[in-house]
Motif scaffolding. Structure first.
Motif, mmCIF file in Angstrom:
data_model
loop_
_atom_site.group_PDB
_atom_site.id
_atom_site.type_symbol
_atom_site.label_atom_id
_atom_site.label_comp_id
_atom_site.label_asym_id
_atom_site.label_seq_id
_atom_site.Cartn_x
_atom_site.Cartn_y
_atom_site.Cartn_z
ATOM 1 N N ASP A 205 28.184 39.126 37.592
ATOM 2 C CA ASP A 205 28.431 38.546 36.279
ATOM 3 C C ASP A 205 27.571 39.284 35.259
ATOM 4 O OD1 ASP A 205 29.203 36.756 34.216
ATOM 5 O OD2 ASP A 205 27.348 35.629 34.535
ATOM 6 N N LEU A 206 28.210 39.937 34.293
ATOM 7 C CA LEU A 206 27.502 40.713 33.284
ATOM 8 C C LEU A 206 27.706 40.089 31.906
ATOM 9 C CD1 LEU A 206 28.451 44.315 34.437
ATOM 10 C CD2 LEU A 206 26.224 43.205 34.696
ATOM 11 N N PRO A 207 26.830 40.419 30.954
ATOM 12 C CA PRO A 207 27.025 39.920 29.598
ATOM 13 C C PRO A 207 28.390 40.330 29.048
ATOM 14 C CG PRO A 207 24.832 40.849 29.835
ATOM 15 C CD PRO A 207 25.575 41.184 31.095
ATOM 16 N N ARG A 208 28.973 39.484 28.237
ATOM 17 C CA ARG A 208 30.295 39.746 27.670
ATOM 18 C C ARG A 208 30.299 41.076 26.907
ATOM 19 N NH1 ARG A 208 34.743 36.768 26.451
ATOM 20 N NH2 ARG A 208 33.686 34.867 27.176
ATOM 21 N N GLY A 209 31.342 41.848 27.125
ATOM 22 C CA GLY A 209 31.506 43.112 26.423
ATOM 23 C C GLY A 209 30.784 44.287 27.035
ATOM 24 N N ALA A 210 30.002 44.058 28.102
ATOM 25 C CA ALA A 210 29.264 45.159 28.723
ATOM 26 C C ALA A 210 30.218 46.170 29.342
ATOM 27 C CB ALA A 210 28.308 44.626 29.783
ATOM 28 N N ARG A 211 29.835 47.440 29.313
ATOM 29 C CA ARG A 211 30.596 48.498 29.971
ATOM 30 C C ARG A 211 29.803 49.017 31.165
ATOM 31 N NH1 ARG A 211 32.700 53.261 26.660
ATOM 32 N NH2 ARG A 211 34.215 53.289 28.354
ATOM 33 N N VAL A 212 30.526 49.444 32.184
ATOM 34 C CA VAL A 212 29.903 49.837 33.445
ATOM 35 C C VAL A 212 30.372 51.233 33.846
ATOM 36 C CG1 VAL A 212 29.559 49.243 35.876
ATOM 37 C CG2 VAL A 212 29.879 47.421 34.174
ATOM 38 N N TRP A 213 29.413 52.061 34.259
ATOM 39 C CA TRP A 213 29.723 53.376 34.840
ATOM 40 C C TRP A 213 29.104 53.419 36.230
ATOM 41 C CZ3 TRP A 213 28.847 52.380 29.843
ATOM 42 C CH2 TRP A 213 29.689 52.959 28.883
ATOM 43 N N VAL A 214 29.893 53.770 37.219
ATOM 44 C CA VAL A 214 29.415 53.846 38.606
ATOM 45 C C VAL A 214 29.788 55.201 39.180
ATOM 46 C CG1 VAL A 214 29.463 52.812 40.898
ATOM 47 C CG2 VAL A 214 29.849 51.363 38.882
ATOM 48 N N SER A 215 28.791 55.913 39.663
ATOM 49 C CA SER A 215 29.055 57.182 40.350
ATOM 50 C C SER A 215 28.358 57.163 41.692
ATOM 51 C CB SER A 215 28.560 58.369 39.522
ATOM 52 O OG SER A 215 28.923 59.592 40.133
ATOM 53 N N GLN A 216 29.130 57.328 42.750
ATOM 54 C CA GLN A 216 28.563 57.395 44.088
ATOM 55 C C GLN A 216 27.998 58.799 44.344
ATOM 56 O OE1 GLN A 216 28.050 54.867 45.901
ATOM 57 N NE2 GLN A 216 29.347 53.321 44.896
ATOM 58 N N PRO A 221 28.024 59.812 51.620
ATOM 59 C CA PRO A 221 29.113 58.848 51.731
ATOM 60 C C PRO A 221 29.409 58.245 50.373
ATOM 61 C CG PRO A 221 27.478 58.525 53.459
ATOM 62 C CD PRO A 221 26.898 59.507 52.502
ATOM 63 N N ALA A 222 30.674 58.051 50.065
ATOM 64 C CA ALA A 222 31.065 57.609 48.728
ATOM 65 C C ALA A 222 32.027 56.432 48.791
ATOM 66 C CB ALA A 222 31.712 58.769 47.969
ATOM 67 N N PRO A 223 31.523 55.232 49.091
ATOM 68 C CA PRO A 223 32.420 54.075 49.066
ATOM 69 C C PRO A 223 32.766 53.687 47.646
ATOM 70 C CG PRO A 223 30.163 53.362 49.402
ATOM 71 C CD PRO A 223 30.151 54.874 49.435
ATOM 72 N N GLY A 224 33.880 53.004 47.433
ATOM 73 C CA GLY A 224 34.245 52.518 46.114
ATOM 74 C C GLY A 224 34.858 53.603 45.258
ATOM 75 N N GLU A 225 34.994 53.306 43.980
ATOM 76 C CA GLU A 225 35.596 54.239 43.047
ATOM 77 C C GLU A 225 34.743 54.303 41.793
ATOM 78 O OE1 GLU A 225 40.271 53.496 44.238
ATOM 79 O OE2 GLU A 225 39.543 53.106 42.221
ATOM 80 N N GLY A 226 34.703 55.479 41.125
ATOM 81 C CA GLY A 226 34.008 55.615 39.858
ATOM 82 C C GLY A 226 34.684 54.774 38.800
ATOM 83 N N VAL A 227 33.884 54.097 37.971
ATOM 84 C CA VAL A 227 34.417 53.210 36.952
ATOM 85 C C VAL A 227 33.797 53.523 35.619
ATOM 86 C CG1 VAL A 227 34.645 50.801 36.227
ATOM 87 C CG2 VAL A 227 34.723 51.374 38.650
ATOM 88 N N ALA A 228 34.590 53.544 34.566
ATOM 89 C CA ALA A 228 34.082 53.718 33.216
ATOM 90 C C ALA A 228 34.967 52.920 32.286
ATOM 91 C CB ALA A 228 34.044 55.179 32.813
ATOM 92 N N SER A 229 34.928 51.608 32.421
ATOM 93 C CA SER A 229 35.830 50.763 31.652
ATOM 94 C C SER A 229 35.147 49.490 31.237
ATOM 95 C CB SER A 229 37.065 50.427 32.499
ATOM 96 O OG SER A 229 36.690 49.738 33.667
ATOM 97 N N PRO A 230 35.664 48.794 30.198
ATOM 98 C CA PRO A 230 35.045 47.550 29.771
ATOM 99 C C PRO A 230 35.058 46.524 30.892
ATOM 100 C CG PRO A 230 36.587 48.356 28.133
ATOM 101 C CD PRO A 230 36.786 49.187 29.345
ATOM 102 N N THR A 231 34.046 45.676 30.891
ATOM 103 C CA THR A 231 33.956 44.594 31.877
ATOM 104 C C THR A 231 34.403 43.284 31.233
ATOM 105 O OG1 THR A 231 32.107 45.653 32.983
ATOM 106 C CG2 THR A 231 32.380 43.295 33.353
#
Length: 231
Positions: A205-216, A221-231
């Motif tokens: 649960d993140l503050p409203r309007g927060a954006r997240v970037w994830v790079s493995q 090993p690289a589980p998941g997917e890179g994300v660069a989108s509004p939460t």
């Protein structure tokens, strides 16, 4: 599997072969004098950062699965009165990774900035100031560049930013923190813990309007997917 220690050794060797200027910490642990905060002696010496970055780009371009490509329209990456002179996009074909932007500017002094996927998501900038008071010696700056590349290569990197960009939290195995002006809407340690959980693929649960970037990790090993989108 690519040996990151061997990669760093190759970068160090290639850089050393150029016999570039080096200088010690001018303060030796002492407090700088007040005048040093408004003085920048020989700003052109910071060009060594460009050469260290170039050594890294040369070695990374040789690694299977990694790509080093010039950024054509660097003008679009300029921020305010700080135009970008040159840029590269370094990326991995591993799932869940995001590209690293390497951006160089020449004025008012040589500066190299490393950003995750977007120019505004700055992971590292050297020199971090450029004034004589903040000068910790050439080795300190080169080490910061090396550590940034090693971080992206070997660790998950998670950045969470407020909707207005005024606060940010970050976590990797090498660094963690949160701050801003005004500060984050939640305690810094809570947001850092959320970043760590995001890296593990958990819902948070993140503050409203927060954006997240994830790079493995690029080389692990690289589980998941890179994300660069509004939460």
């Amino acid at each position: 599997m690519v040996d990151v220690d061997a990669l760093l050794a190759a970068v160090t060797s290639g850089y050393a072969a150029e016999h570039l200027p080096a200088w010690p910490d001018p303060w030796g642990g002492a407090s700088p004098d007040d005048a040093a905060y408004s003085r920048c002696t020989e700003p052109e010496r910071y060009e060594i950062l460009f050469r260290r970055t170039a050594a890294w780009l040369t070695e990374l371009a040789r690694v299977p699965g990694l790509r080093v490509e010039p950024v054509g329209e660097v003008g679009a990456l300029s921020q305010g009165e700080l135009p970008v002179a040159r840029g590269w996009r370094v990326s991995s074909d591993r799932p869940g990774t995001l590209p690293l932007l390497v951006l160089e500017r020449d004025e008012p002094m040589p500066v190299v900035t490393f950003a995750l996927a977007e120019a505004e998501v700055v992971l590292e900038r050297q020199p971090d100031c450029g004034c004589d008071a903040c000068d910790g010696g050439s080795e300190t700056m080169l080490k910061a560049v090396d550590e940034l590349f090693v971080e992206v290569l070997t660790s998950p990197v998670v950045v969470v930013r407020g909707e207005d960009g005024r606060w940010e939290a970050r976590w990797s195995r090498m660094t963690a923190g949160a701050g801003g002006s005004p500060g984050p809407p939640r305690p810094a340690m809570e947001l850092v813990a959320a970043c760590r959980r995001i890296a593990a693929g958990e819902e948070v649960d993140l503050p409203r309007g927060a954006r997240v970037w994830v790079s493995q990790p690029w080389l692990g090993p690289a589980p998941g997917e890179g994300v660069a989108s509004p939460t």
